[in-house]
Every structure is written in C-alpha cells, then in structure tokens.
Design an enzyme around this catalytic site. Structure first.
Site, short mmCIF file in Angstrom:
data_model
loop_
_atom_site.label_atom_id
_atom_site.label_comp_id
_atom_site.label_asym_id
_atom_site.label_seq_id
_atom_site.Cartn_x
_atom_site.Cartn_y
_atom_site.Cartn_z
N HIS A 1 -6.41 1.56 0.26
CA HIS A 1 -5.46 0.87 -0.76
C HIS A 1 -4.89 -0.22 -0.63
CE1 HIS A 1 -3.24 1.61 -4.62
NE2 HIS A 1 -2.09 1.18 -3.64
N ASP B 1 -2.66 -3.34 -2.19
CA ASP B 1 -1.93 -3.30 -3.14
C ASP B 1 -2.18 -4.97 -3.29
OD1 ASP B 1 -0.51 -1.19 -3.92
OD2 ASP B 1 0.75 -1.36 -1.99
N ASP C 1 -2.29 5.17 -7.23
CA ASP C 1 -0.82 5.02 -7.02
C ASP C 1 0.25 4.27 -7.80
OD1 ASP C 1 1.32 4.47 -4.85
OD2 ASP C 1 0.77 2.42 -4.62
N HIS D 1 0.40 -2.69 -10.08
CA HIS D 1 1.05 -1.69 -10.14
C HIS D 1 2.49 -2.01 -9.31
CE1 HIS D 1 -1.58 0.02 -7.16
NE2 HIS D 1 -0.15 0.16 -6.34
ZN ZN Z 1 -0.10 0.57 -4.53
#
Ligand code: ZN
Length: 1028
Positions: A254, A256, A366, A571
C-alpha cells in the site's frame, strides 16, 4: 569514469563494483518531525555465516539479520553529495561527490543524499552469497549500471542488496541458505507451538520437532543441518484434511499517493518498492503482487522507464497484477458522482491501454468509508468484485461480515470481501494466518480468504522471508492452506461459494475518521469548485463543437486537469489527513485547474457565442447569460457595466443554453428589508419571510403562502457553536462523540446586524462575531427576488487550536430520518441515537444539501463547499471548520469563505426542487457583456422529468464525432424521461460508464426526443453521434 564502466551481473573477486545509493529521510509517523536525522551507513559486503545462537529455541525470533553475516569488509571508497531536490540519476552522477565515512550524519528531513560506493570483494569469499549491507534512517535506492536495482528501508526490513548469489571462481555451496532456512523453520514451528494452543496436539508436535532440531543441530558443523531440516519438513509435510480453510496470499504494497510525504516522494517510493518486487519475482516465479492506482503506474512509466518495462513483462506473466481500476485509491465519501466515474474511466482506460485489460475488482483497502452509490458505478465500469478492510477500524460496532454482497442505493450488487486478518500489510506469520481463519465472520458460508502481505503505507512491499514462511504453510495440518494466489482466483472461489452469502444494503460507513469531512477546508473547497469548473468546461466545449466552426474540444487539456483533480481526491489528501507540504501541492493543483479551466471556458464561449459577444457600433450593451444546468433558471445576476460598476438584473435562462438580456425582468415581488424597533431585521421576497436578531440569529423563517413557520418557538437558527475537539487517536482524522458535551454557543458580538442592501432585486444585512479567543466571523445574509432560500455568505478569520465550529438550524419538523445528498442520489440516516449503530453516526457527510422533512413540509440546508453535517432530533448542523495540529500544525489556520443557505419548503424536498436549488447555488450563471441585437435564447439540452438530472455532457473518449451525456434519477422513483437536444444527433445508443455501447442497439430519435426509462437512482449514459 568508473560509474560508466560496464559491469558484469555476477562480479568476480577483487573486481571494483560501483553502486550509487540515494537516501532520503521521510516521515513515517504523524508525530512532529525531528529537524535533523542520522544516517548510519554500513556499506560492507558480507557473506552469510552460521549464527552463533541458532540453536537456542527461545532466541530465534529475536536473532537479528546481522547475526547471519560473519565476515565483513569495508568499502574501497565512500563519497556523497546532498541536495534538497529530487533529481534523476543521470544528473546525480554529474555532481561533485565529497568523501564520507560510515557513521556520518545527514539531514535535514527531505534532503536527498547520494552516495557513491566502491566495493571490492575479497577472493576468499569465492562461491558465497555476498550482500551489500546498508543501514540508515532513511529510505534508499541502489543504482547499479545506471539502473535502479533495489529499494532499501529499515522499516520495510530491507537493508541489504545481494551483489551475487555465488561469487565466481568456485563451486557454489549452500551453507548460508541452509542457515536462513533453518531459522525460518524454527520460527514457524515455534509460532505453531505457541499459538495453536494447549488443546491442540499439533502445537506439541511442533514444539517437540523444534526441540529435536536444536538437539541434532551443531552450530559449528554444517553437516548436521540437513538432519535438522528434515525434522521440520516432516511436520510441514503432514497434510490437512479436505475441509481446511484456504488463504489466498497476495503480495501487496500500500503506497499512499501522498500523506506524510509529498507527491514527488511517492514517485520514488513506488520505484523503490516495485524494483524490489521485480527482483523478488526474478528469484520467486510463484510470487504474485496486486498493485493499484493507475497514477502510480503512470509515474513509474515516465520517471523509471527501464523498471516499467520490467513491470510490463511481469504483468504479461500474470505475476504483477494491476487492480482497482481507478486513477488513485480515492476517498470514498466526498468526490462527486461524476468524479467517481472519472476515477474509473481514467484508471480503466489506462490499464486497458498499458496492459491490454481492465481490472475486474475494485480495490480500496484504506479509505474512510464507502458511498452507497459505489456498487452501481463499479458495475458500470466492468467491475463486480470489491476488496477493502477499513471497516475493521470501526470504533463502535464490529461489521458483521467479511464476505457478503453489497447492495447500493439503486439495487446494484457487488461481491465484497474484507480480508479477515483486518490488514493489508501482513508478514506471512502463523499468528496472522490463524487470525484470518478465526476472525472470519462468514464461516460456513465461504471457505476462502484473502491475505495481503508486504510492508505498506510508505511502501516496502513483500520480502523473501515472508515468502519463505508461507512456503512452509502451503498445506500443513493444523494451519490453514496458504496458497500464493491472485485476486481473480480468490473471487472466483468466493463466487462459487456465494449462494449462502448475506447482503448489506446501503453505505459502508466508517465509525471513525469523521473529522475528515471537514479538516483542511480549502482542499474541500478546491475540490467542489474544480468539479464545477470541469463540468462547465465540458458542457461549454461540447456546445462549441456542436455549433460548428473551427473549435477543437480541449480533450488532452481536460484529461490533464481531470487527472490533477482525481489525484487530489486520494484518501489522505481530500480528507485533509496529510502534511503541510501536501496541502501546498494540492492547492497549487486546484489553482492550475481554476486558471486553465477559466481560460478553456472563455475560449469555448468565444467560439460558440462569437456574434453575440461583439457589441454593434452604437448599440446599447446587452448581457449574455449562460446556464450549464439542465433546467430553466430565473435568478438575480450581477451585470458588469461599461463604467466598471455592477448592477443587478433578474433574468430567465433556458436549460443548458443561453439568453441575451437587454431589458431585465421586473420582479413580481421585490425584496423588502426592514429594521424593527428592537433592532431585528425582517427580509421578505414574496416567497419567504425571515426575521433576524442583532446577533444574526434567524428567529423566524416562514413560507409566505402558507405562513408555515420553520424555526421552533424560542429557538435560534443560524446559531454558531464552538466545541472542544481533542480526539483520542488521530488528530486530523477523528472527531469523537464526547466533543458534543463541550458545546459553547458563539455569543460575542463585534458588530450588530445592519442592513447592507435595502431591497429591490436583492436585500442583505451583515454582522460580525468574535469566535473563541482570536477568530472572527463576518456574515452577509442575502435574499434575492423570487429565490426560495436565504443565503449566508460567510468569511472567517480562523486562528484556533483543537476547536470545531458548526452552525446549527433547529427546525420545526419532526422526523426520525434526515436525508443527505450523496453521489447521484441521496440516502437517509436516523435523527435519533437508539442503537449503537445510530449514535456512531453522530457526525456524517453530505454533498450539496441535507433535508429534514415531515409530511407536507421540510427544511433543507444547502452549501457550496462543506461536507460534514449532522441531524440530531430537530437540529440540522453544518460542520464548518476544525483546527487539528497533526500531521499539519498549520491546518485551516487562515481566511475562509463559504456559503450555505436554508430553504423551507412545502411538500417533499423532491417536489419542492431542493435538489435543483442546491445545484443552482453551486453552479452560478455565467455572465458576459454582449451585443444588444435581437437574439433568440437557445437551449442545447432539456429533460422532461424533474426527477432526472442531466449531470454530464462531454465529448466521447477517442470519438470526436460523438457526445456522451450522463443522467441519473434523483428522486428515488421509477420514471420515463425524454431527453431533448438541439444538437444535430445522427444516432443515439446507451453506453456504460466506460463509454462502451450496451444493450440492444440504437435508441429511436423521436419527435419528443430520446425516451429513457429509469428506476430509482439509476445512472444512464447515452452516446450521441453527431452529424458532421
Ligand atoms: Zn492509505
């Protein structure tokens, strides 16, 4: 120069090897960054050697990787240079490097340090595996022969790069690998012994096997190792029964797209993580890796083309698996319906173009809650499967399923899976496997689960050790079956078992992070404004193309602007949970969309209204008024005068079209504003009558025709309230229910309410308040002729810490449910706190409006850039501003301007036109000075039913001769609507959200237009092919 010298992949002893390592210190927690960072650099090639403590069972998990390394030797030379910029490799190698030594410090955070390392491997290490070990507090990338070869992160357990698995000139021998394998054997056996529990005989079998291994293993004699390994293998090869649960393990990382680091650093995070994945795939052909976010692929494609080519190979092999179908993993609540469509449109088109296929699952592990409109949007974009896990973060109620059908507001369903281990960053440990099985809420209904392994958030991804652990669990009695799998294999297995699955209807609301609807108000405002700008550019450009001439639809510029907007919907950006550096980037992108968007609008208008805009010599000035919404509007506009002043005018403009105004309309009932003896002010316009006290409170709001009162006796509406806002966990993210206990009405008046416009077409009054210690608020309350709502234009100078500002409207309405606008529709949430599920929604989100109605009457609250809201009892609240201090200590401390409005209505909010009025508030009419010659008003599109909103008009992707229009049913009704257009339509057909034709061929073009049939909240897209 050494750096340019070609290097063989497998080096020889004594040969000089040159590596470049760039290292940057990034933030990895939301705590405040230290000003400086230390980088302990240990560039020493080491052969793996027998760890001295391998035989002590209780110390195995604690054995550091460094105990694997015995012999070590220092580098031939080490030099470096430091830069605040993120520069490419070819630029870095041209810089002047100065000498450095192991143990030096570098910094501050965000500076990049490039190290040149020259190594020479001692001849005595021939045949061994040789590692380049690098430990620093930063994240690094190793470059060899001008190519990135390995990402390094201490947090992601990657501190070494394998220079060669077998140094040339001697037979390889497997001593070091044996040691590594022994360690993993022991770790897995110990975990089984500890975690399977005393009631399970397998735990004792594992414990006894491990004990026996220690007994037979002499750490100084490698010839004893195989016997020890055989003992472990005997346990691991004892098979499960047929009924055992199957875990589908998939590598994942993951990343970001921005959070505690800016977008630019994410590009390098992707490269660092993915180069490591590619390297791991070369050694482990079974490894699969699920990878989302088209934007990140696009970044690597443009910045690391060599690495991207390798990734493409592994995509073709089915190992590197693009998932998700969206441009970024966006926020699931705040983007508009059309923005969500574009997330998929941009994402799926990218995946199709680059990898020859679209994604078949939506992947959003997420994000802070999921709109009830998503199932329909997924289905329209070729997706029937959805994976997330974030609802495991619910603070109050445990979500009752891990595998279920999720049904949206229109009835669309998607198969949804939450990996029962409640994480997207697993490490392949026994404990996680057991949790996955035990935690699964749908035991008996399904026997397959996902397991995503790899370091995440800041990147890192899977490691060899994770893979090695799971190899031992592929089919071992007592443990679930662990297969390296793919999203497709997982969902195919779940689909086969789906006959008994439960269904969850409506939104997937996250009972945490509810402050993210409000934090970083400028980002929220940028999002709403830019969604409007791109909508208007598309409408106006489409009309300009359809009206003929030389106008070119700005397809590539629009794509670029959309991608900026979509990126900011990531997000941790749109929710406001990012650092200041990210906020600066985001605001700059919104600035770019505003600037270019305004130019594109003007170019389109210049093209299709050219004759109208040229004032004829000697003629009086007229005004061109453009309406980009699909209904006729009668509104007060402000007209620029040649003298530079502005005058008001009441105008009527047809739907999606224009009118030339020479003589403005006379209002049948002008606005009157009167000051009463007690200082209060009454404003009325023949539709509503409002009474305001000196503090700006709304003490009465009546519909003129019915005299129905909206404000309960003795209550104040438009009441500002300040709350202490100190969350337990995540400052920028969370607002806790206990903040409600600290409510303080704002009562300090700076300037009492005074009339600022006495009436006519517009009346207004303004006042100002002191908020908290040092913040101030100025508000202008505006009533326009014929307008059914009262508008509050608000400016706040905000200087608070951990405070939450809301505005409250107690209303004389009784209902157990309030209605909130969401993407392409609306939903209801309770106004009471009966159950834990009800009170956990003490702070919720809405788009342009919320409404509280009883039979025959209601009050709606509209807004132009807010998302946080609540309705408790009979009080509607709009959440205005927060002041969290982490991860951005400066969050929201600035000037803010926003508008909200209150609209009382008879009948239902649908019949009263609340939906349309909220659009009107958000999409002002466009006004241009024009010729005063006689010109007919013109409408490009209209829809026969008020239940149907024509949301989008754009040029079809890759088809300049075709237009896509998107409509949705907004009332929650089954309805037939006729779409009429003045465009020269040759043929019309339904298409999906990816603009591919669907259904049975063409829609007939009839006298009344195109007949379209809708069920509640149904979204329809129509492809209109134009005559050239
Ligand atoms: Zn995230």
């Amino acid at each position: 120069m050494l750096l340019a010298a070609p290097l063989q992949q497998a080096p020889s002893a004594g040969q000089i090897i040159t590596l470049l390592v760039n290292t940057v210190r990034v933030l990895s927690s939301s705590r405040v960054a230290q000003p400086c960072w230390e980088s302990r650099v240990l560039p020493v090639p080491d052969p793996r050697q027998v760890p001295r403590n391998a035989g002590l069972i209780n110390r195995v998990p604690a054995i550091s990787v460094h105990r694997l390394f015995g012999d070590r030797c220092p580098p031939v030379s080490l030099s470096c240079f430091q830069t605040p910029q993120r520069i490419p490799y070819y630029e870095a190698v041209r810089q002047e490097f100065t000498s450095a030594k192991v143990g030096d410090s570098f910094g501050p955070t965000w500076e990049t340090c490039w190290f040149k390392v020259e190594l020479s491997i001692p001849p005595a290490w021939a045949g061994r595996e040789v590692h380049f070990v690098w430990e620093s507090d930063g994240e690094g990338m190793v470059w060899r022969d001008a190519q990135p070869v390995q990402g390094l992160t201490k947090e992601g357990e990657k501190t070494s790069y394998v220079l060669t698995s077998s140094l040339k000139e001697m037979e390889p021998h497997s001593l070091t690998l044996d040691v590594h394998e022994l360690l993993v054997d022991l770790e897995v056996l110990l975990d089984m012994a500890q975690l399977l529990g005393e009631e399970n005989q397998r735990s004792f079998q594992a414990l006894y096997a491990a004990n026996q291994m220690v007994n037979v293993c002499d750490v100084t004699d490698p010839s004893t190792f195989p016997a020890a390994r055989d003992l472990a293998a005997a346990i691991f090869s004892q098979r499960n029964g047929e009924s055992q649960h199957t875990i589908h393990a998939m590598g994942h990382c993951h990343i970001d797209s921005a959070w505690l680091w800016p977008y630019e650093e994410t590009i390098r995070k992707c490269a660092r993580s993915w180069v490591t994945v590619v390297h791991l795939m070369e050694c482990n052909p079974e490894l699969t890796f699920a990878c989302s976010q088209a934007q990140q692929f696009e970044w690597v494609r443009s910045w690391y083309p060599g690495l991207y080519a390798q990734i493409q190979d592994f995509v073709a092999k089915g190992q590197f698996i693009p998932v998700g179908g969206t441009w970024v993993e966006m926020d699931g609540n705040l983007p508009s319906g059309e923005s969500m469509v574009r997330q998929f449109l941009q994402g799926q088109r990218f995946f199709q173009e680059q990898f020859g296929r679209i994604c078949s699952e939506f992947w959003l592990p997420d994000t802070f809650g999921y709109s009830a409109q998503l199932p329909q949007l997924m289905r329209g974009c070729g997706i029937r499967r959805f994976l997330t896990q974030k609802l495991s973060w619910n603070l109050v109620n445990a979500f009752p399923h891990h595998t279920f059908f999720w049904e949206g507001i229109d009835g669309s369903r998607v198969l949804t899976h939450f990996p029962p281990g409640d994480s997207y960053g697993m490490h392949g440990r026994v404990e996680e496997m057991l949790k996955t099985v035990k935690n699964n809420k749908d035991k008996g209904r399904v026997n397959h689960s996902a397991f995503l392994f790899g370091f995440g958030d800041g990147g890192g991804g899977p490691t060899q050790k994770m893979l090695d652990r799971m190899k031992r669990m592929s089919d071992t009695d007592g443990l679930p079956r662990v297969q390296i799998s793919t999203p497709d294999r997982l969902f195919s297995a779940l689909e086969k078992e789906s006959s008994q699955l439960c269904t969850w209807v409506g939104e997937l609301f996250l009972e945490l992070h509810n402050g993210t609807y409000t934090t970083q108000a400028q980002i929220k405002k940028g999002n709403r404004e830019c969604e409007r700008i791109l909508h208007d550019v598309e409408v106006l450009s489409t009309l300009a193309v359809a009206r003929g001439g030389v106008f070119q639809y700005p397809a590539s510029e629009l794509q670029r602007l959309w991608r900026l907007l979509l990126l900011n919907q990531f997000h941790d950006v749109l929710p406001g949970s990012c650092i200041q550096l990210v906020v600066e980037d985001a605001l700059q992108y919104y600035g770019e969309i505003r600037r270019v968007g305004t130019r594109l609008q003007e170019e389109a208008v210049q093209s299709f209204c050219r004759e109208l805009l040229q004032p004829e010599a000697g003629s009086a000035e007229g005004t061109l008024v453009l309406n980009t919404l699909p209904w006729e509007r009668t509104e007060v506009i402000s007209r620029p005068q040649p003298t530079g002043t502005e005058t008001l005018a009441l105008v009527t403009v047809p739907s999606m079209g224009y009118a030339i105004v020479r003589e403005p309309l006379l209002s049948p009932s002008p606005v009157a504003v009167r000051k009463q003896e007690n200082g209060s002010i009454v404003m009325e316009n023949g539709v509503i009558t409002a009474c305001l006290d000196m503090m700006g409170h709304l003490t009465s709001l009546q519909l003129v025709d019915s005299a129905r009162e909206s404000v309960p006796d003795g209550c104040y509406a438009n009441q500002f309230a300040l709350f202490d806002d100190v969350p337990l966990y995540w400052d920028a993210w969370d607002v806790m229910d206990y903040h409600l206990e600290t409510r303080k009405p704002v009562t300090t008046l700076l300037k009492p309410l005074e009339i600022t416009l006495a009436g006519g077409l517009r009346g207004s009054a303004s006042f100002s308040l002191q908020i908290g210690e040092s913040s101030t608020l100025i508000q202008e309350i505006i009533l326009d002729a014929m307008c059914p709502y009262l508008r509050f234009l608000t400016q706040v100078e905000w200087k608070e810490a951990h405070k939450f500002l809301k505005v409250e409207f107690p209303v004389q309405v009784r209902s157990t449910n309030a209605t909130y606008e969401i993407q392409f529709g609306h939903l209801q949430r309770p106004t009471h706190w009966n159950t834990s599920w009800d009170w956990a929604r003490f702070e919720v989100w809405a788009h342009k409006w919320l409404d509280l109605s009883e039979h025959g009457f209601g009050v709606a609250l509209l807004n132009d850039c807010k998302y946080g809201a609540s309705a408790h009892g009979n009080i509607l609240s709009l959440s205005l501003l927060r002041a969290p201090k982490s991860p951005d200590a400066t969050a929201d401390i600035t000037h803010h301007q926003f508008t909200y409005a209150v609209m009382p209505h008879l009948g239902s909010f649908q019949d009263a036109g609340v939906i349309q009025r909220a659009y009107n508030l958000n999409f002002p009419l466009h006004v241009f000075p024009a010729s005063s010659a006689q010109h007919e008003a013109w409408s490009a599109f209209s829809v026969s039913s008020p239940a149907v909103v024509l949301e989008t008009v754009k040029q079809a992707e890759d088809r300049p001769e075709a237009v896509v229009v998107r409509l949705y049913e907004a009332h929650g009704s089954t309805v037939i609507a006729w779409l009429q257009t003045a465009l020269p339509v040759k043929e019309a057909m339904l298409c999906d959200l990816l603009e591919q034709p669907v259904g049975q061929g063409h829609l007939p073009l009839e006298q009344r237009g195109i007949r379209l049939s809708f069920t509640p909240f149904h979204v329809l897209s129509v492809l209109l092919v134009l005559r050239q």
